[in-house]
Write a protein that holds these residues in place. Structure first.
Motif, short mmCIF file in Angstrom:
data_model
loop_
_atom_site.label_atom_id
_atom_site.label_comp_id
_atom_site.label_asym_id
_atom_site.label_seq_id
_atom_site.Cartn_x
_atom_site.Cartn_y
_atom_site.Cartn_z
N ALA A 1 54.02 38.35 82.58
CA ALA A 1 55.03 38.36 81.52
C ALA A 1 54.54 39.13 80.30
CB ALA A 1 55.40 36.94 81.13
N VAL A 2 53.24 39.01 80.03
CA VAL A 2 52.65 39.74 78.90
C VAL A 2 52.63 41.23 79.19
CG1 VAL A 2 50.61 40.04 77.45
CG2 VAL A 2 51.25 37.75 78.26
N TYR A 3 52.16 41.59 80.40
CA TYR A 3 52.07 43.01 80.75
C TYR A 3 53.44 43.67 80.86
CZ TYR A 3 47.03 42.73 81.54
OH TYR A 3 45.67 42.59 81.35
N ALA A 4 54.47 42.88 81.11
CA ALA A 4 55.82 43.45 81.17
C ALA A 4 56.28 43.94 79.80
CB ALA A 4 56.81 42.41 81.70
N ILE A 5 55.77 43.32 78.74
CA ILE A 5 56.12 43.72 77.37
C ILE A 5 55.10 44.69 76.80
CG2 ILE A 5 56.58 42.89 75.04
CD1 ILE A 5 58.68 41.99 77.01
N PHE A 6 53.82 44.36 76.99
CA PHE A 6 52.74 45.20 76.47
C PHE A 6 51.84 45.64 77.64
CE2 PHE A 6 53.58 42.23 72.85
CZ PHE A 6 54.18 43.18 72.03
N PRO A 7 51.98 46.88 78.09
CA PRO A 7 51.21 47.33 79.25
C PRO A 7 49.71 47.40 79.00
CG PRO A 7 52.39 49.17 78.24
CD PRO A 7 52.89 47.92 77.58
N SER A 8 49.30 47.35 77.73
CA SER A 8 47.88 47.41 77.41
C SER A 8 47.61 46.66 76.12
CB SER A 8 47.40 48.86 77.26
OG SER A 8 48.00 49.46 76.12
N ARG A 9 46.36 46.31 75.90
CA ARG A 9 45.97 45.66 74.65
C ARG A 9 46.22 46.59 73.47
NH1 ARG A 9 41.39 45.34 71.47
NH2 ARG A 9 41.02 43.30 70.46
N SER A 10 46.01 47.88 73.68
CA SER A 10 46.23 48.86 72.63
C SER A 10 47.69 48.88 72.19
CB SER A 10 45.79 50.24 73.10
OG SER A 10 45.88 51.19 72.05
N ALA A 11 48.60 48.78 73.15
CA ALA A 11 50.03 48.76 72.83
C ALA A 11 50.38 47.52 72.01
CB ALA A 11 50.85 48.81 74.10
N MET A 12 49.76 46.40 72.35
CA MET A 12 50.00 45.17 71.60
C MET A 12 49.50 45.31 70.16
SD MET A 12 48.28 41.43 72.18
CE MET A 12 46.71 42.09 71.55
N LEU A 13 48.32 45.90 69.98
CA LEU A 13 47.78 46.06 68.64
C LEU A 13 48.61 47.03 67.82
CD1 LEU A 13 43.94 46.13 69.40
CD2 LEU A 13 45.27 44.25 68.42
N LEU B 1 41.04 53.15 64.48
CA LEU B 1 40.01 54.16 64.69
C LEU B 1 39.90 54.60 66.14
CD1 LEU B 1 37.21 52.61 62.44
CD2 LEU B 1 38.72 54.53 61.89
N MET B 2 40.26 53.71 67.09
CA MET B 2 40.07 54.00 68.50
C MET B 2 41.35 54.33 69.25
SD MET B 2 36.82 53.69 68.71
CE MET B 2 36.58 53.72 70.49
N GLY B 3 42.51 54.13 68.62
CA GLY B 3 43.78 54.33 69.32
C GLY B 3 43.98 55.77 69.76
N GLY B 4 44.83 55.94 70.78
CA GLY B 4 45.11 57.28 71.30
C GLY B 4 46.03 58.06 70.38
N ASP B 5 46.22 59.32 70.71
CA ASP B 5 47.05 60.19 69.88
C ASP B 5 48.50 59.73 69.81
OD1 ASP B 5 44.84 61.75 69.42
OD2 ASP B 5 45.30 63.20 71.01
N ASP B 6 48.95 59.02 70.85
CA ASP B 6 50.34 58.59 70.90
C ASP B 6 50.55 57.21 70.27
OD1 ASP B 6 48.86 57.36 72.85
OD2 ASP B 6 50.51 57.23 74.29
N GLU B 7 49.53 56.62 69.70
CA GLU B 7 49.64 55.31 69.09
C GLU B 7 49.21 55.37 67.63
OE1 GLU B 7 47.31 52.70 71.44
OE2 GLU B 7 48.78 52.57 73.06
N ARG B 8 50.11 54.94 66.78
CA ARG B 8 49.84 54.97 65.35
C ARG B 8 49.22 53.63 64.94
NH1 ARG B 8 52.58 58.33 62.18
NH2 ARG B 8 53.14 56.68 60.71
N GLY B 9 48.06 53.69 64.32
CA GLY B 9 47.40 52.48 63.88
C GLY B 9 47.86 52.06 62.51
N ILE B 10 47.29 50.96 62.02
CA ILE B 10 47.75 50.40 60.76
C ILE B 10 47.46 51.33 59.58
CG2 ILE B 10 45.60 49.11 60.31
CD1 ILE B 10 47.50 46.84 59.25
N PHE B 11 46.37 52.10 59.64
CA PHE B 11 46.05 53.00 58.54
C PHE B 11 47.09 54.12 58.42
CE2 PHE B 11 41.31 51.88 59.16
CZ PHE B 11 41.47 50.75 58.39
N GLU B 12 47.51 54.66 59.54
CA GLU B 12 48.50 55.73 59.49
C GLU B 12 49.85 55.19 59.04
OE1 GLU B 12 49.67 59.65 59.55
OE2 GLU B 12 47.66 58.79 59.78
N GLU B 13 50.21 53.99 59.49
CA GLU B 13 51.45 53.37 59.04
C GLU B 13 51.42 53.15 57.53
OE1 GLU B 13 54.10 52.74 60.81
OE2 GLU B 13 53.42 52.84 62.90
N LEU B 14 50.30 52.64 57.02
CA LEU B 14 50.17 52.41 55.59
C LEU B 14 50.12 53.72 54.81
CD1 LEU B 14 47.62 49.47 55.60
CD2 LEU B 14 49.96 49.38 54.72
#
Length: 209
Positions: A55-67, A122-135
């Motif tokens: 059920a978790v993986y159906a929403i978030f395919p990876s831990r990175s997506a969840m973060l 700091l570790m996220g992929g190019d297709d994932e925006r982290g909290i610093f970029e959002e801020l």
């Protein structure tokens, strides 16, 4: 009495609203990170949510997506608080100081989430925006508004905003680790740096002048 048969492919019971499950999983992720620390896994999230791992993986395919989703949630909360605090405030310096204070307050109140989300940033992929970029995007909008009100060029807003978020995050991490000063003192120092360093007015003529 003839028993009605369920049509092929029709789900049994009530359907789960994906939006509700999404929010429930983010709530569970927050609890897991607060309890287990920044390295909490999706397995821990599933346990806190009371769901199976599938059920978790159906929403978030990876831990990175969840973060990444948690980053968006907490940036929205920081900005909502900022809007409430600065409603009716006309002083650009006050808005900058409030933004810095809100970020430092969140880091102080949510140290485990800060560590988890800053590490992902700091570790996220190019297709994932982290909290610093959002801020940084939110800060850029503040700088564009301030510079426009002062009649100054706005092209520096993008790099300045990222420098501001990076320096604030680094200083807040040091402050949290050492406890050298109060949050109010930290915010005052960072406001002076940000405001005097270019938010108020460029210290050089724009190219071509």
């Amino acid at each position: 009495m003839v028993e009605q048969r369920r049509g092929r492919g029709r789900p049994t019971g009530s359907r789960v609203d994906p939006a509700v499950r999404y929010e429930e999983l983010l709530d569970a992720a927050e609890r897991a990170i607060r309890e287990q620390g920044p390295q909490a896994s999706l397995v821990e999230v599933a346990r806190h949510a009371g769901f199976g791992r599938s059920a978790v993986y159906a929403i978030f395919p990876s831990r990175s997506a969840m973060l990444a989703a948690l980053s968006k949630r907490h940036v929205a909360r920081i900005l909502t608080t900022l809007v409430e605090r600065t409603r009716g405030a006309d002083d650009p310096r006050e808005r900058v100081s409030a933004f810095i204070d809100n970020l430092c307050a969140w880091i102080e109140e949510e140290p485990q989430l800060y560590r988890a989300l800053s590490g992902h940033a700091l570790m996220g992929g190019d297709d994932e925006r982290g909290i610093f970029e959002e801020l940084a995007d939110a800060t850029e909008q503040v700088l564009v508004k301030n510079l426009s009100e002062l009649g100054a060029p706005t092209d520096a807003a993008a790099p300045w905003s990222r420098a501001m978020i990076g320096s604030t995050a680094a200083a807040a991490a040091w402050w949290q680790r050492t406890g050298t000063m109060s949050r109010a003192e930290l915010v005052q120092h960072l406001t002076v740096l940000s405001w005097g360093g270019g938010v108020r007015m460029p210290l050089y003529p724009p190219p071509g002048d």
